[in-house]
Enzyme design. Structure first.
Site, PDB file in Angstrom:
ATOM      1  N   THR A   6      80.626  32.788  72.916  1.00  0.00           N
ATOM      2  CA  THR A   6      81.940  32.311  72.465  1.00  0.00           C
ATOM      3  C   THR A   6      82.031  30.893  73.035  1.00  0.00           C
ATOM      4  O   THR A   6      81.510  30.645  74.133  1.00  0.00           O
ATOM      5  CB  THR A   6      83.107  33.180  72.990  1.00  0.00           C
ATOM      6  OG1 THR A   6      83.076  33.169  74.412  1.00  0.00           O
ATOM      7  CG2 THR A   6      83.013  34.623  72.495  1.00  0.00           C
ATOM      8  N   HIS A   7      82.622  30.007  72.286  1.00  0.00           N
ATOM      9  CA  HIS A   7      82.645  28.579  72.669  1.00  0.00           C
ATOM     10  C   HIS A   7      81.224  28.027  72.853  1.00  0.00           C
ATOM     11  O   HIS A   7      81.031  27.080  73.603  1.00  0.00           O
ATOM     12  CB  HIS A   7      83.431  28.350  73.969  1.00  0.00           C
ATOM     13  CG  HIS A   7      84.741  29.070  74.023  1.00  0.00           C
ATOM     14  ND1 HIS A   7      85.925  28.497  73.636  1.00  0.00           N
ATOM     15  CD2 HIS A   7      85.039  30.343  74.385  1.00  0.00           C
ATOM     16  CE1 HIS A   7      86.911  29.375  73.779  1.00  0.00           C
ATOM     17  NE2 HIS A   7      86.392  30.512  74.224  1.00  0.00           N
ATOM     18  N   TYR A  55      96.477  21.715  26.684  1.00  0.00           N
ATOM     19  CA  TYR A  55      95.267  20.953  26.983  1.00  0.00           C
ATOM     20  C   TYR A  55      95.565  19.462  27.171  1.00  0.00           C
ATOM     21  O   TYR A  55      96.359  18.879  26.454  1.00  0.00           O
ATOM     22  CB  TYR A  55      94.249  21.121  25.837  1.00  0.00           C
ATOM     23  CG  TYR A  55      92.982  20.302  26.054  1.00  0.00           C
ATOM     24  CD1 TYR A  55      91.930  20.819  26.795  1.00  0.00           C
ATOM     25  CD2 TYR A  55      92.862  19.011  25.541  1.00  0.00           C
ATOM     26  CE1 TYR A  55      90.783  20.070  27.018  1.00  0.00           C
ATOM     27  CE2 TYR A  55      91.715  18.250  25.756  1.00  0.00           C
ATOM     28  CZ  TYR A  55      90.677  18.780  26.503  1.00  0.00           C
ATOM     29  OH  TYR A  55      89.551  18.046  26.722  1.00  0.00           O
ATOM     30  N   GLU A  92      69.509  21.483  57.693  1.00  0.00           N
ATOM     31  CA  GLU A  92      70.448  20.353  57.759  1.00  0.00           C
ATOM     32  C   GLU A  92      71.013  20.024  56.380  1.00  0.00           C
ATOM     33  O   GLU A  92      72.196  19.709  56.221  1.00  0.00           O
ATOM     34  CB  GLU A  92      69.746  19.119  58.337  1.00  0.00           C
ATOM     35  CG  GLU A  92      69.369  19.289  59.796  1.00  0.00           C
ATOM     36  CD  GLU A  92      68.440  18.179  60.260  1.00  0.00           C
ATOM     37  OE1 GLU A  92      68.907  17.280  60.954  1.00  0.00           O
ATOM     38  OE2 GLU A  92      67.249  18.207  59.914  1.00  0.00           O
ATOM     39  N   ASN A 147      61.147  19.251  62.218  1.00  0.00           N
ATOM     40  CA  ASN A 147      62.578  19.136  61.969  1.00  0.00           C
ATOM     41  C   ASN A 147      63.095  20.185  60.986  1.00  0.00           C
ATOM     42  O   ASN A 147      62.433  20.480  59.995  1.00  0.00           O
ATOM     43  CB  ASN A 147      62.907  17.733  61.425  1.00  0.00           C
ATOM     44  CG  ASN A 147      62.618  16.656  62.458  1.00  0.00           C
ATOM     45  OD1 ASN A 147      62.776  16.885  63.646  1.00  0.00           O
ATOM     46  ND2 ASN A 147      62.175  15.501  61.991  1.00  0.00           N
ATOM     47  N   SER A 185      81.401  13.079  26.669  1.00  0.00           N
ATOM     48  CA  SER A 185      81.030  14.042  27.707  1.00  0.00           C
ATOM     49  C   SER A 185      79.663  14.656  27.429  1.00  0.00           C
ATOM     50  O   SER A 185      79.189  15.487  28.192  1.00  0.00           O
ATOM     51  CB  SER A 185      82.084  15.147  27.813  1.00  0.00           C
ATOM     52  OG  SER A 185      82.298  15.740  26.546  1.00  0.00           O
ATOM     53  N   LYS A 222      83.825  19.868  34.284  1.00  0.00           N
ATOM     54  CA  LYS A 222      82.452  20.383  34.199  1.00  0.00           C
ATOM     55  C   LYS A 222      81.502  19.839  35.241  1.00  0.00           C
ATOM     56  O   LYS A 222      80.755  20.592  35.874  1.00  0.00           O
ATOM     57  CB  LYS A 222      81.892  20.123  32.798  1.00  0.00           C
ATOM     58  CG  LYS A 222      82.560  20.987  31.764  1.00  0.00           C
ATOM     59  CD  LYS A 222      82.294  20.514  30.367  1.00  0.00           C
ATOM     60  CE  LYS A 222      83.461  20.823  29.456  1.00  0.00           C
ATOM     61  NZ  LYS A 222      84.690  20.039  29.776  1.00  0.00           N
ATOM     62  N   SER A 254      57.899  14.385  61.760  1.00  0.00           N
ATOM     63  CA  SER A 254      58.448  13.046  61.908  1.00  0.00           C
ATOM     64  C   SER A 254      57.337  12.044  61.638  1.00  0.00           C
ATOM     65  O   SER A 254      56.176  12.288  61.973  1.00  0.00           O
ATOM     66  CB  SER A 254      58.981  12.869  63.337  1.00  0.00           C
ATOM     67  OG  SER A 254      59.010  11.496  63.664  1.00  0.00           O
ATOM     68  N   ASN A 301      89.758  22.859  21.656  1.00  0.00           N
ATOM     69  CA  ASN A 301      90.421  23.287  22.884  1.00  0.00           C
ATOM     70  C   ASN A 301      90.061  24.719  23.275  1.00  0.00           C
ATOM     71  O   ASN A 301      89.768  25.001  24.438  1.00  0.00           O
ATOM     72  CB  ASN A 301      91.938  23.129  22.757  1.00  0.00           C
ATOM     73  CG  ASN A 301      92.340  21.679  22.581  1.00  0.00           C
ATOM     74  OD1 ASN A 301      91.502  20.784  22.741  1.00  0.00           O
ATOM     75  ND2 ASN A 301      93.594  21.431  22.249  1.00  0.00           N
ATOM     76  N   GLN A 353      88.486  17.553  30.830  1.00  0.00           N
ATOM     77  CA  GLN A 353      87.061  17.324  30.579  1.00  0.00           C
ATOM     78  C   GLN A 353      86.318  17.030  31.893  1.00  0.00           C
ATOM     79  O   GLN A 353      85.108  17.187  31.969  1.00  0.00           O
ATOM     80  CB  GLN A 353      86.900  16.151  29.604  1.00  0.00           C
ATOM     81  CG  GLN A 353      85.468  15.789  29.291  1.00  0.00           C
ATOM     82  CD  GLN A 353      85.383  14.873  28.092  1.00  0.00           C
ATOM     83  OE1 GLN A 353      85.580  15.303  26.962  1.00  0.00           O
ATOM     84  NE2 GLN A 353      85.124  13.599  28.322  1.00  0.00           N
TER      85      GLN A 353
HETATM   86  N1  ARG Z   1      84.934  17.492  25.452  1.00  0.00           N
HETATM   87  C1  ARG Z   1      86.216  18.086  25.552  1.00  0.00           C
HETATM   88  C2  ARG Z   1      86.376  18.728  26.938  1.00  0.00           C
HETATM   89  O1  ARG Z   1      85.415  18.949  27.567  1.00  0.00           O
HETATM   90  C3  ARG Z   1      86.392  19.135  24.506  1.00  0.00           C
HETATM   91  C4  ARG Z   1      87.795  19.402  24.129  1.00  0.00           C
HETATM   92  C5  ARG Z   1      88.382  18.222  23.421  1.00  0.00           C
HETATM   93  N2  ARG Z   1      89.640  18.531  22.836  1.00  0.00           N
HETATM   94  C6  ARG Z   1      90.414  17.578  22.393  1.00  0.00           C
HETATM   95  N3  ARG Z   1      91.533  17.935  21.882  1.00  0.00           N
HETATM   96  N4  ARG Z   1      90.078  16.331  22.452  1.00  0.00           N
HETATM   97  O2  ARG Z   1      87.461  19.005  27.394  1.00  0.00           O
END
Ligand code: ARG
Length: 467
Positions: A165-166, A327, A300, A295, A33, A335, A287, A120, A332
């Site tokens: 309205t509408h 967990y 948009e 535009n 990650s 994010k 354009s 975790n 993961q």
């Molecule tokens: N990269 C992991 C995440 O974003 C971190 C936590 C990992 N924990 C584990 N027990 N493998 O969730």
């Protein structure tokens, strides 16, 4: 982590042919990650410093080890900010990248940092800190957008436009009042942001893997050091919980939905057919083939960003749905959704604030449109109730006949002669013409929350005291 094995060593007999590389490389690909969670470096380092300081304070590690850890983390922070830090996918995530570098920098002391902690609770901490800062930024950006609207509303408290309205002409309103409708919407978004900050303001660090720890840690100390109100109360929930991310995304989705409605109005208003506003060159494009075009691309794109943000919310809700406690690695995937939505929302808010500040309001066009479409028909009906004592339903009927006659003659209500009006209802006098103008119409709407310019000015003052 083991190095990726060569293809001959590791390609699986059953499915290896499908893949160009061996399973270890695929594992690294799906597991790592670092490409996106490196965004959490500052929060990770701050969290580790607070944790190490607490461990030393509690006598769990020595002051000497703590000093080495903190100094090493400071070096790492600088390396990352200078762009000299070598991130490694083999080290999976930001937590292990930082820890491995710390070991290289300070040796054995680095190995004591992870006492009474797990990735975790570490990731729960880092991400919470990041979302908290993003919410604070969102709050400031919403305030800037509200401020832009308050200025335009003040400038145009008396500018009459058609209310719809509408998307059909309904009754005259003021442009100031219309602007203040958006102030209310973005004001609610800002309230939601403030509540979300309150909700997430608990420190996860010290929940460890899921069960807490036997080391005599002080979670109140780390909570305070990291700017949280208090520590979370249940270690299992702490490492399972991503409500703060879901709340951020829900708030972002609602705010983006508001932004998309504004964007749509800007698109409509800036057409030659409406011509209510002119966008500045800064927020429009030409354009490549039609020289006359200007535009509303920024509007948009804001309208479209809503799709992405709503998508992120649905994606994370779906990731979290049905996950057993505590967990799981599924989490993961939280994010990228949040990072993408945050970036989109920031851009949309900044672009909208710019457009609202820069656009030219064409009061003449708004006023002309406000008077068309028999927009003061309700005023005629109200006059019949007030001055001629008709029940509203009868007044509605009489007014309907007047509108039909005006339509037949191809004129406005105010252009019908008194004779014509009296033929429809003899109780009508020439005083009625006083309520048929758009200015009289908006000035009469003095009920609380109504569009009368004096009301609008009061609402602006109310909001200025709160912005
Ligand atoms: N990269 C992991 C995440 O974003 C971190 C936590 C990992 N924990 C584990 N027990 N493998 O969730």
């Amino acid at each position: 982590m083991a190095d990726a094995k060569s293809e001959t060593q590791s390609s699986n007999q059953m499915w290896g042919g499908r893949f160009a590389s061996g399973p270890d490389a695929i594992m690294e690909e799906i597991n790592a990650s670092i490409d996106f969670d490196k965004k959490l470096y500052a929060q990770d380092i701050r969290g580790s410093m607070a944790h190490a300081t607490m461990l030393a304070h509690q006598g769990i590690i020595s002051a000497e080890d703590k000093n080495q850890i903190v100094a090493g983390l400071e070096t790492i922070l600088k390396e990352i900010e200078d762009g000299t830090f070598a991130f490694s996918r083999k080290l999976e995530d930001i937590h292990m990248n930082v820890e491995a570098r710390l070991a290289a920098l300070v040796g054995p002391a680095a190995g004591r940092l992870h006492t009474a902690r797990s990735r975790n609770d570490q990731v729960a901490l880092d991400f919470r800190l990041w979302v908290k800062e993003e919410l604070q930024k969102t709050e400031r950006m919403l305030s800037a957008l509200i401020a832009a609207f308050l200025d335009r509303a003040e400038e145009h408290a008396d500018t009459v436009m058609p209310g719809f309205t509408h998307l059909q002409t309904a009754q005259p309103v003021t442009f100031g009042h219309h602007c203040m409708a958006y102030v209310e919407m973005f004001g609610r978004d800002r309230q939601r942001v403030r509540h979300a900050i309150e909700h997430l303001d608990e420190s996860p660090i010290g929940a460890a893997a899921l069960a807490g720890t036997g080391f005599p840690i002080d979670r109140h100390m780390t909570a305070k050091a990291l700017g949280f109100r208090e520590p979370t109360r249940n270690s299992i929930d702490t490492v399972s919980d991503r409500d703060f991310a879901l709340e951020f995304l829900s708030i972002a989705a609602i705010a983006a939905t508001h932004l998309s409605r504004l964007a749509e109005e800007i698109v409509i208003w800036s057409t030659p057919q409406f011509g209510f506003i002119r966008l500045s060159d800064a927020f429009s494009t030409g354009s490549s083939i039609m020289p006359q075009k200007k535009n509303p691309d920024a509007a948009e794109l804001v309208r479209a960003k809503t799709g992405r943000i709503n998508g992120s919310l649905v994606a994370l809700l779906t990731v979290m749905k049905g996950l057993p406690l505590a967990y799981s690695k599924d989490m993961q995937e939280d994010k990228e959704q949040v990072f993408d939505a945050a970036e989109s929302l920031e851009l949309a808010l900044a672009a909208m604030t710019g457009m609202v500040r820069d656009m030219t309001v064409r009061a003449d066009r708004m006023k002309a449109a406000a008077g068309s479409g028999y927009s003061t028909a309700t005023d005629l009906a109200d006059w019949l109730v007030r001055e001629a004592g008709l029940p509203f339903r009868d007044a509605h009927h009489v007014t309907g006949r007047a509108v039909a006659l005006a339509e037949q003659k191809g004129c406005d209500l105010a252009e019908l002669s008194l004779q014509d009006l009296q033929a429809i209802n003899p109780a009508i006098t020439d005083k009625v013409y006083g309520v048929l103008t758009v200015e009289a119409s908006v000035a009469s709407r003095t009920s609380f929350g109504g569009t009368a310019p004096e009301n609008v000015r009061q609402q602006i003052a109310w909001w200025r005291a709160r912005n």
